[in-house]
Motif scaffolding. Structure first.
Motif, PDB file in Angstrom:
ATOM      1  N   GLY A 157       1.139  -0.764  -0.345  1.00 13.92           N
ATOM      2  CA  GLY A 157      -0.008  -0.077  -0.064  1.00 13.92           C
ATOM      3  C   GLY A 157       0.429   1.079  -0.014  1.00 13.92           C
ATOM      4  N   GLY A 158       0.565   2.328   0.360  1.00  9.15           N
ATOM      5  CA  GLY A 158       1.087   3.616   0.408  1.00  9.15           C
ATOM      6  C   GLY A 158       1.194   4.796   1.655  1.00  9.15           C
ATOM      7  N   VAL A 159       1.581   5.525   1.714  1.00 12.94           N
ATOM      8  CA  VAL A 159       1.588   6.176   3.486  1.00 12.94           C
ATOM      9  C   VAL A 159       0.908   6.557   3.889  1.00 12.94           C
ATOM     10  N   THR A 160       0.300   6.348   4.932  1.00  5.36           N
ATOM     11  CA  THR A 160      -1.016   6.973   5.939  1.00  5.36           C
ATOM     12  C   THR A 160      -1.106   8.295   5.770  1.00  5.36           C
ATOM     13  N   THR A 206       9.293  10.293  -1.311  1.00  6.75           N
ATOM     14  CA  THR A 206       8.538  11.806  -1.382  1.00  6.75           C
ATOM     15  C   THR A 206       7.866  12.158  -1.278  1.00  6.75           C
ATOM     16  N   ALA A 207       6.719  10.707  -0.994  1.00  6.35           N
ATOM     17  CA  ALA A 207       5.197  11.264  -0.464  1.00  6.35           C
ATOM     18  C   ALA A 207       6.065  12.325   1.025  1.00  6.35           C
ATOM     19  N   PHE A 208       6.408  11.977   1.751  1.00  7.64           N
ATOM     20  CA  PHE A 208       6.769  12.858   3.360  1.00  7.64           C
ATOM     21  C   PHE A 208       7.121  14.038   2.938  1.00  7.64           C
ATOM     22  N   ILE A 209       8.031  14.065   1.848  1.00  5.25           N
ATOM     23  CA  ILE A 209       8.564  15.535   1.805  1.00  5.25           C
ATOM     24  C   ILE A 209       7.372  16.132   1.648  1.00  5.25           C
ATOM     25  N   HIS A 210       6.914  16.117   0.370  1.00  4.92           N
ATOM     26  CA  HIS A 210       6.323  16.717  -0.004  1.00  4.92           C
ATOM     27  C   HIS A 210       4.999  17.682  -0.056  1.00  4.92           C
ATOM     28  N   ASN A 211       4.344  16.081   1.379  1.00  3.38           N
ATOM     29  CA  ASN A 211       3.190  16.785   1.876  1.00  3.38           C
ATOM     30  C   ASN A 211       2.966  17.957   2.159  1.00  3.38           C
ATOM     31  N   PHE A 216       5.523  20.595  10.573  1.00  2.32           N
ATOM     32  CA  PHE A 216       6.968  21.412  10.639  1.00  2.32           C
ATOM     33  C   PHE A 216       7.444  23.024  11.291  1.00  2.32           C
ATOM     34  N   GLY A 217       5.857  23.772  11.535  1.00  5.80           N
ATOM     35  CA  GLY A 217       6.846  24.547  12.100  1.00  5.80           C
ATOM     36  C   GLY A 217       6.770  25.086  14.103  1.00  5.80           C
ATOM     37  N   ARG A 218       6.382  26.037  14.533  1.00  7.62           N
ATOM     38  CA  ARG A 218       6.740  26.147  16.429  1.00  7.62           C
ATOM     39  C   ARG A 218       5.704  25.255  16.745  1.00  7.62           C
ATOM     40  N   PHE A 219       4.228  25.478  16.225  1.00  8.31           N
ATOM     41  CA  PHE A 219       3.097  25.152  17.155  1.00  8.31           C
ATOM     42  C   PHE A 219       2.783  23.322  16.431  1.00  8.31           C
ATOM     43  N   GLY A 220       3.602  22.500  16.980  1.00 13.04           N
ATOM     44  CA  GLY A 220       2.576  21.032  16.729  1.00 13.04           C
ATOM     45  C   GLY A 220       4.138  20.320  16.814  1.00 13.04           C
ATOM     46  N   VAL A 270       2.316   5.140   9.409  1.00 16.08           N
ATOM     47  CA  VAL A 270       1.399   6.126  10.112  1.00 16.08           C
ATOM     48  C   VAL A 270       2.327   7.413   9.941  1.00 16.08           C
ATOM     49  N   ALA A 271       1.761   8.464   9.289  1.00 21.66           N
ATOM     50  CA  ALA A 271       2.561   9.840   9.549  1.00 21.66           C
ATOM     51  C   ALA A 271       1.514  10.818   9.926  1.00 21.66           C
ATOM     52  N   PHE A 272       1.311  11.067  11.234  1.00 18.49           N
ATOM     53  CA  PHE A 272       0.581  11.898  12.120  1.00 18.49           C
ATOM     54  C   PHE A 272       1.848  12.917  12.326  1.00 18.49           C
ATOM     55  N   SER A 273      -0.001  14.143  11.976  1.00 21.26           N
ATOM     56  CA  SER A 273       0.972  15.611  12.293  1.00 21.26           C
ATOM     57  C   SER A 273       0.388  16.395  13.035  1.00 21.26           C
ATOM     58  N   ARG A 274       0.380  17.253  14.159  1.00 23.14           N
ATOM     59  CA  ARG A 274      -0.409  18.183  14.802  1.00 23.14           C
ATOM     60  C   ARG A 274       0.071  19.855  14.828  1.00 23.14           C
ATOM     61  N   GLU A 275      -0.794  20.072  14.167  1.00 26.09           N
ATOM     62  CA  GLU A 275      -1.189  21.555  13.916  1.00 26.09           C
ATOM     63  C   GLU A 275      -2.063  22.582  15.293  1.00 26.09           C
ATOM     64  N   VAL A 276      -1.238  23.087  15.553  1.00 29.09           N
ATOM     65  CA  VAL A 276      -1.983  23.829  15.863  1.00 29.09           C
ATOM     66  C   VAL A 276      -2.178  25.911  16.209  1.00 29.09           C
TER      67      VAL A 276
END
Length: 306
Positions: A157-160, A206-211, A216-220, A270-276
């Motif tokens: 499969g792919g990258v979730t 590639t899927a990770f870098i371009h998404n 990757f900011g200050r708040f998350g 799973v690539a989990f990303s949290r943004e505030v």
């Protein structure tokens, strides 16, 4: 002629025997040094199914089922070179039995060491950024790491991507899978198509870098989770873990918690990303170090395509 009668000469000129010898080398020596010896060795390394499996270019799934092996083996070269893509492999033992006892032990281990908070994805740990020469070598379109499987047996499969957004109104989330496009030439070839469905490092990277959903900011923060290393979700564990699942820096929203639990069961990685969202940021902000490094990689990738 006398040289050719020596036992070692016969051994190294017998492909089956040479293959057996080469398979005792470590992966880096087999991939790099062995192919520099001579054309014969290069051809053998690139055409031997056993060697290609050992180097994670081909699947060993048939052996996995035949020998009843339960624990996956992660590609040692990728784990070393792309450490932040495999954080759990470095930190915790895999969890195979879906029991409360195993899950509780995992939570206790994470809380005791506090390692989950320290293992957010960081580009600084990538080997490719350790020198300009390495960055150039890694970014080559034909670089061998792009074709490597992440582990044996392969991930299909792919990258979730799991994006969580926090603001004053509460938490929200969405998830989706980034599939690698199947080349037109493979669409009518089932064997090639099955091979294409195996997740390789090139697509993962590639899927990770371009998404743009990965923050990757200050708040998350952003972190990669492997399902083999994440405890099974149980509702009674929610309170013990401080109400957050993923284990640290996650969400208190029941919807987010349950959606993540569903994705980590469905997907191997799973690539989990949290943004505030901040109410008042004020003025123009500079890029964080992680955002700058990501930009550097994207620019290097673009330069190689020119």
């Amino acid at each position: 002629m006398q040289e050719q009668k020596r036992p070692q000469f016969k051994v190294f000129n017998t492909p089956e025997l040479l293959e057996t010898i080469l398979l005792h080398l470590d992966n880096r020596t087999l991939l790099v040094s062995a192919q520099r010896v001579c054309q014969t060795w290069t051809v053998l390394v690139q055409t031997s199914p056993a060697i290609q499996e050992a180097l994670f270019f081909q699947s060993q799934e048939h052996k996995w089922h035949a020998e009843s092996i339960s624990s996956p083996i992660y590609n040692p070269l990728l784990v070393q070179a792309f450490r932040p893509f495999f954080p759990s492999v470095h930190e915790y033992p895999p969890i195979h039995n879906n029991t409360n006892e195993n899950a509780t032990e995992f939570q206790a281990e994470a809380e005791h060491h506090g390692r989950d908070e320290d293992s957010h994805f960081s580009f600084k740990a990538l080997d490719m950024l350790s020198s300009p020469q390495k960055k150039t070598a890694y970014m080559r379109k034909e670089a061998s790491w792009r074709k490597m499987l992440l582990r044996q047996p392969p991930v299909y499969g792919g990258v979730t991507i799991f994006k969580m957004h926090h603001n004053m109104g509460g938490d929200s989330c969405r998830s989706y899978e980034v599939q690698e496009e199947t080349p037109q030439a493979n669409q009518e070839n089932k064997e090639s198509d099955d091979d294409h469905k195996m997740l390789k490092m090139g697509h993962f990277f590639t899927a990770f870098i371009h998404n743009e959903d990965l923050y990757f900011g200050r708040f998350g923060h952003t972190r990669i989770y492997w399902s083999t290393y994440v405890p099974p979700y149980e509702s009674d564990l929610d309170g013990r873990a401080g109400g957050s699942y993923p284990p640290q820096g996650g969400s208190y929203s029941r919807k987010v918690i349950e959606n993540f639990a569903r994705e980590i069961v469905r997907s191997e990685v799973v690539a989990f990303s949290r943004e505030v969202t901040q109410c008042c940021v004020g003025g123009k902000t500079n890029l964080t170090q992680e955002e700058s490094l990501r930009k550097e990689i994207l620019e290097a990738e673009s330069d190689d395509r020119v």
